[in-house]
Design a protein around this motif. Structure first.
Motif, short mmCIF file in Angstrom:
data_model
loop_
_atom_site.label_atom_id
_atom_site.label_comp_id
_atom_site.label_asym_id
_atom_site.label_seq_id
_atom_site.Cartn_x
_atom_site.Cartn_y
_atom_site.Cartn_z
N MET A 1 0.85 -1.21 0.00
CA MET A 1 0.00 0.00 0.00
C MET A 1 0.88 1.25 0.00
SD MET A 1 -3.01 -0.96 2.69
CE MET A 1 -3.47 -2.66 2.87
N LEU A 2 2.01 1.18 0.75
CA LEU A 2 2.97 2.29 0.74
C LEU A 2 3.54 2.47 -0.67
CD1 LEU A 2 4.78 4.41 2.17
CD2 LEU A 2 6.36 2.55 2.72
N VAL A 3 3.87 1.33 -1.33
CA VAL A 3 4.39 1.39 -2.70
C VAL A 3 3.36 2.01 -3.63
CG1 VAL A 3 5.14 -0.02 -4.67
CG2 VAL A 3 6.00 -0.53 -2.38
N GLU A 4 2.06 1.66 -3.43
CA GLU A 4 0.98 2.28 -4.23
C GLU A 4 1.03 3.80 -4.06
OE1 GLU A 4 -1.27 0.96 -6.26
OE2 GLU A 4 -1.67 -1.11 -5.69
N GLY A 5 1.25 4.24 -2.81
CA GLY A 5 1.34 5.67 -2.53
C GLY A 5 2.55 6.31 -3.21
N LEU A 6 3.72 5.61 -3.13
CA LEU A 6 4.94 6.13 -3.74
C LEU A 6 4.79 6.20 -5.26
CD1 LEU A 6 7.61 4.18 -1.64
CD2 LEU A 6 6.97 6.58 -1.39
N LEU A 7 4.12 5.20 -5.84
CA LEU A 7 3.88 5.17 -7.29
C LEU A 7 3.01 6.35 -7.71
CD1 LEU A 7 4.37 3.47 -9.87
CD2 LEU A 7 2.24 2.28 -9.38
N LEU A 8 1.96 6.60 -6.94
CA LEU A 8 1.10 7.76 -7.21
C LEU A 8 1.89 9.05 -7.13
CD1 LEU A 8 -2.26 7.03 -5.38
CD2 LEU A 8 -2.04 7.84 -7.71
N TRP A 9 2.73 9.13 -6.10
CA TRP A 9 3.54 10.34 -5.90
C TRP A 9 4.47 10.57 -7.10
CZ3 TRP A 9 3.17 14.06 -2.30
CH2 TRP A 9 4.21 14.99 -2.19
N SER A 10 5.00 9.47 -7.64
CA SER A 10 5.92 9.59 -8.78
C SER A 10 5.18 10.11 -10.02
CB SER A 10 6.57 8.24 -9.09
OG SER A 10 5.64 7.35 -9.66
N LYS A 11 3.86 9.91 -10.06
CA LYS A 11 3.08 10.43 -11.19
C LYS A 11 2.76 11.93 -10.99
CE LYS A 11 2.77 6.21 -12.81
NZ LYS A 11 3.66 5.83 -13.92
N VAL A 12 2.67 12.32 -9.70
CA VAL A 12 2.30 13.71 -9.39
C VAL A 12 3.53 14.61 -9.37
CG1 VAL A 12 1.31 15.21 -7.61
CG2 VAL A 12 0.29 13.00 -8.09
N VAL A 13 4.63 14.10 -8.74
CA VAL A 13 5.87 14.87 -8.61
C VAL A 13 6.95 14.13 -9.39
CG1 VAL A 13 7.57 15.82 -7.00
CG2 VAL A 13 5.17 15.60 -6.31
N ALA A 14 7.71 14.85 -10.21
CA ALA A 14 8.76 14.21 -11.02
C ALA A 14 9.78 13.53 -10.12
CB ALA A 14 9.45 15.26 -11.89
N VAL A 15 10.12 12.27 -10.43
CA VAL A 15 11.12 11.52 -9.67
C VAL A 15 12.20 11.05 -10.64
CG1 VAL A 15 11.55 9.50 -8.23
CG2 VAL A 15 9.40 10.76 -8.00
N ASN A 16 13.43 11.40 -10.35
CA ASN A 16 14.53 11.05 -11.24
C ASN A 16 15.04 9.64 -10.96
OD1 ASN A 16 14.51 13.62 -12.46
ND2 ASN A 16 15.68 14.48 -10.75
N MET A 17 14.27 8.66 -11.36
CA MET A 17 14.68 7.27 -11.17
C MET A 17 14.10 6.45 -12.31
SD MET A 17 14.08 4.70 -7.94
CE MET A 17 14.54 5.84 -6.66
N SER A 18 14.90 5.61 -12.92
CA SER A 18 14.41 4.81 -14.04
C SER A 18 13.41 3.78 -13.54
CB SER A 18 15.59 4.09 -14.72
OG SER A 18 16.12 3.10 -13.84
N GLU A 19 12.56 3.28 -14.48
CA GLU A 19 11.51 2.35 -14.09
C GLU A 19 12.08 1.06 -13.49
OE1 GLU A 19 8.17 2.09 -16.73
OE2 GLU A 19 7.91 -0.03 -16.31
N GLY A 20 13.21 0.56 -14.09
CA GLY A 20 13.81 -0.67 -13.59
C GLY A 20 14.31 -0.51 -12.16
N ARG A 21 15.00 0.59 -11.89
CA ARG A 21 15.51 0.84 -10.53
C ARG A 21 14.36 1.04 -9.56
NH1 ARG A 21 19.26 5.73 -10.58
NH2 ARG A 21 19.21 5.37 -8.33
N ARG A 22 13.30 1.70 -10.08
CA ARG A 22 12.13 1.94 -9.21
C ARG A 22 11.51 0.62 -8.78
NH1 ARG A 22 9.69 6.70 -11.90
NH2 ARG A 22 8.45 5.24 -13.10
N MET A 23 11.38 -0.35 -9.69
CA MET A 23 10.74 -1.62 -9.35
C MET A 23 11.56 -2.41 -8.33
SD MET A 23 7.75 -1.92 -10.39
CE MET A 23 7.62 -3.44 -9.51
N LYS A 24 12.92 -2.34 -8.47
CA LYS A 24 13.77 -3.00 -7.47
C LYS A 24 13.52 -2.40 -6.09
CE LYS A 24 17.54 -4.32 -10.58
NZ LYS A 24 18.92 -3.97 -11.04
N PHE A 25 13.43 -1.05 -6.07
CA PHE A 25 13.18 -0.35 -4.80
C PHE A 25 11.82 -0.75 -4.24
CE2 PHE A 25 11.20 3.42 -2.77
CZ PHE A 25 12.00 3.47 -1.63
#
Length: 846
Positions: free
Chosen positions: A692-716
């Motif tokens: 659920m926290l990851v769902e929140g972080l994913l939403l945040w990445s859509k609202v605020v620009a996050v400088n992290m590639s999709e592959g690195r993001r999924m590992k995180f």
């Protein structure tokens, strides 16, 4: 009378304390009372019969010794002769001087042979806790934290016994430290603490009665010191903490006359506030017609309420009575044991010997058949006397032989009033007493008086007379012979006809099939709710041609007003044989305990059953929906993306957690299995929240620009979703292995605060997701406003407001369950049972 006396008075007069009037009745009722010159507050009984409980403290004025600063002169000597002490308990109320960091001696007891015979010392550690150490025969326990150095009053008790050198330290009613081996080996073992010594408060004796050193002296306030030559039980320590004095085996009781106080020590009278659970009860304010609460111990007027039918039956029984039983018993007792009128008799505060005499005489009169058939007034009078006896308070020092004899007479009287010749009399007072279930309820109450009969030497009690008896160890059982109850039950309650499959009528004779009709599980003299499996013997039924007996297990919920109610809730028949039935009764867990951080009051059977049913249905529906969703993700070819991957993982974690929750109660009888289920429940629900926290972080990445590639993001995200729960569960198990599981559920322990290994991270995640929701809603609303202005610039104000409201409501409705914010209701479960229902329903829909 106070509320308790008022309630008891009404009950003993076959009425009940006036129930809270409905809103429509309140005004006219208030006028009625005023016409009878009743003013102010009047006691009421709430309709749900639950008291409005508040934490109240009892005032207790005591002399307090004030030790200002550390000094080598201030001391107080106890002027008592001390015997040899093979076991000892010392308790006091203490206010620690927080300015002092050095070791302080609270008390020291010295004898000529050994100066450090018995001592209690303490100091404040770096974390702000007061640590205590006990010294016996010069042997020192470790310094262990007992309470915070917060400048408040704290209560402590220390205990030690010669056998095995077992010792314990209690603070504010809880055991903070305990071990064995303190002076149980070596030259001092096995010796009692020597007698005829000198007991000094506030100083360490370096010689008998003197040679004090300032740096080891006590600084603070102390009062209510008591010493016993035995180890007090936990119940007695709780009594002492609430300022009740346990007189038995008391060596020294707190008194200014028994102390030699050094002249510079100040002794002041202080009203100490002792914790004591005293409830507040409902009152009607007659003048204003409003409701409020008052301390239940306050004496106030009250009104007993009868139904009309019960009232006229009572009056008729009174008018038609010959008073033969009452006069016979009262003549033999040479005092009024049974009053002529149940309306005018007061509440008798009986002691044990009066109750014993009364029941002895009553039993002999009934036994000898001097009154062959009881009149309605006789039966009511006997029941009234049984009620009074069951309300007895057993005092310490009461003879146990008398108490056991009281139980014998009580069972005998109960059996004699259920004799067959009295069947008609029971029906004549059916509106007042709804049936012989009232006798069952009274016998059940009587059992609690017999607690002192159980000791470590005597672990069982069995009292039986004729067909009625009770047995008590950990499980309290009560039995009534098949006929005893059956003949006095009204026929309408025990026979029913139902339609047969062939369309004809099938007549069922429902009868009491087993003798045991009441069983309660006890722990530390308190009723506990847990799963039990037991076997009931019953009369063998010989099937006639085409007819086979059917046995069903019914629980009796005793209510004297309703006459008892049969229910199958919470129990099932495990195995049925011709001569016995094996049963399993269970009060299972529910969704609501997952975020419960406080110990709850025992819920009623109905509440437990409702919560259990809601949880099972909700989890079942939720599990099915989650599985269908997961299958759809796989089957219908949803394109792979971060969002679908996160959704799949959240679905898996939630489904696993809910599946385990549904079967968790089956694991409760097996300790190892219950431990494993708890660990996996912890892991999967923690994983669900992490995703659920990851769902929140994913939403945040859509609202605020996050400088992290999709592959690195999924590992995180994987590290957060699965790695974090494994880490939390692993650390919790490593640090709290022995106190991980709760006593009554396969879930984390509330009492040892292990629950915070789940609730703590959950609260953090919910706080982060709340911020995410706020940000997403803000952006969505702003976007909707701009879009509305562009597409429909000339639309009305109402239309724009409606669009913006929907733009706000839509993301909130969608994201509340996805981000898990509905779980916040779980923190409110301890406030009301309603929140438990809300919590279960919301999370079943997640």
């Amino acid at each position: 009378l106070d509320w308790w006396q008022a309630d008891r008075y009404c009950e003993q007069h076959f009425a009940q304390l006036l129930l809270e009037p409905q809103d429509s009745e309140r005004g006219s009722f208030s006028k009625l009372l005023q016409s009878h010159h009743i003013r102010g507050s009047v006691w009421l009984k709430e309709r749900d019969s639950v008291l409005h409980k508040t934490k109240r403290r009892r005032g207790h004025t005591v002399p307090v010794l004030v030790f200002r600063d550390k000094t080598d002169t201030k001391y107080v000597k106890v002027l008592s002769d001390f015997p040899a002490l093979p076991a000892v308990t010392a308790c006091a109320h203490l206010q620690w001087d927080t300015r002092s960091q050095e070791i302080a001696t609270i008390f020291s007891y010295a004898v000529p042979a050994f100066i450090n015979e018995f001592q209690l010392r303490g100091f404040v550690d770096e974390e702000g806790f007061v640590r205590f150490a006990l010294i016996v025969h010069g042997h020192h326990s470790p310094y262990l934290p007992v309470f915070r150095a917060d400048g408040q009053w704290h209560h402590f008790c220390v205990t030690w016994q010669q056998d095995n050198g077992t010792w314990a330290i209690y603070a504010d009613g809880k055991r903070r430290a305990a071990a064995s081996g303190l002076c149980s080996v070596g030259p001092c073992a096995p010796q009692a603490i020597s007698g005829q010594g000198t007991f000094i408060i506030g100083q360490d004796q370096d010689s008998l009665g003197g040679t004090f050193r300032a740096k080891e002296s006590f600084s603070g306030n102390i009062t209510d010191l008591h010493i016993w030559h035995k180890v007090l039980s936990t119940e007695h320590i709780e009594k002492v903490r609430s300022c009740w004095v346990v007189e038995q085996d008391l060596v020294f009781g707190w008194s200014s006359n028994a102390l030699e106080v050094e002249s510079t020590i100040q002794a002041v009278a202080l009203q100490l506030l002792c914790p004591g659970p005293v409830e507040e009860c409902r009152v009607l304010e007659v003048g204003s017609s409003g409701f409020s609460y008052a301390s239940c111990l306050q004496p106030l007027p009250f009104i007993c309420h009868y139904s009309k039918d019960a009232y006229w039956q009572l009056k008729r029984a009174q008018l038609e009575s010959s008073h033969s039983l009452a006069s016979r018993v009262n003549t033999l007792a040479v005092r009024t044991v049974i009053p002529d009128s149940v309306f005018t008799s007061g509440v008798q505060d009986m002691n044990l010997s009066v109750a014993l005499d009364a029941l002895d005489i009553l039993a002999s009169v009934l036994r000898e058949g001097e009154v062959p058939v009881l009149e309605p007034s006789d039966l009511l009078a006997v029941l009234q006397l049984l009620k009074q006896v069951s309300d007895l308070e057993i005092q310490e020092g009461d003879e146990l032989e008398m108490l056991e004899q009281l139980g014998q007479y009580y069972m005998e009287v109960a059996e004699l009033i259920l004799e067959e010749q009295n069947t008609g009399t029971w029906s004549l007072i059916s509106q007042v007493i709804r049936g012989p279930m009232a006798v069952v309820e009274l016998c059940d109450r009587m059992v609690s008086l017999l607690v002192p009969l159980l000791t470590t030497e005597r672990t069982k009690i069995t009292i039986q007379h004729g067909n009625i008896g009770l047995h008590r160890v950990t499980v309290k059982n009560m039995w009534f012979g098949y006929g005893s109850l059956q003949r006095c039950l009204s026929s309408s309650a025990v026979a029913q006809d139902t339609a047969a499959p062939d369309g004809g009528q099938k007549y069922l004779g429902t009868s009491v099939g087993t003798a045991v009709i009441s069983a309660t599980l006890l722990s530390d003299q308190q009723e506990i709710s847990t799963a039990v499996r037991y076997r009931l013997q019953h009369r063998a039924q010989v099937p006639r041609a085409g007819n086979f007996p059917v046995f069903s297990l019914l629980l009796l919920h005793v209510s004297p007003d309703a006459g008892g109610m049969w229910s199958t809730a919470g129990c099932s028949v495990a195995k049925s044989l011709p001569d016995s039935t094996a049963c399993f009764c269970n009060h299972t867990t529910n969704f609501a305990i997952l975020l419960q951080v406080y110990e709850m009051e025992q819920r009623t059977t109905k509440e437990e059953f409702t919560l259990q049913t809601l949880t099972f249905i909700g989890c079942g529906v939720s599990f099915c929906a989650l599985m269908v969703t997961f299958i759809l993700f796989l089957v219908v070819g949803v394109p792979k993306s971060e969002r679908t991957t996160v959704h799949k993982n959240l679905i898996l974690a939630l489904a696993a957690g809910e599946a385990l929750l549904m079967v968790s109660e089956l694991a409760k009888p097996n300790q190892v299995l219950c431990f494993m289920v708890t660990a996996f429940l912890h892991l999967f629900f923690m994983a669900a929240f992490s995703w659920m926290l990851v769902e929140g972080l994913l939403l945040w990445s859509k609202v605020v620009a996050v400088n992290m590639s999709e592959g690195r993001r999924m590992k995180f995200y994987y590290v957060t979703g699965w790695g974090l729960p494994v880490l939390i569960v692993g650390v919790t198990l490593a640090s709290s292995f022995n106190k991980y599981v709760a006593a009554n559920h396969c879930w984390l322990n509330v009492q040892t605060n292990v629950i915070w290994a789940f609730v703590g991270p959950v609260l953090l995640i919910l706080a982060v997701n709340s911020l995410v929701l706020l940000r997403v809603v803000t952006v969505t609303v702003a976007s909707a406003r701009r879009r509305s202005k562009m597409l429909t610039p000339n639309s009305s104000l109402e239309s724009q407001i409606g669009t913006q409201l929907w733009a706000t409501a839509k993301p909130v409705l969608v994201l509340l369950p996805v981000l898990g914010l509905t779980w916040l209701c779980g923190l409110l479960v301890h406030l009301s049972i309603v929140w438990a229902y809300v919590f279960i329903v919301l999370n079943s829909l997640q």
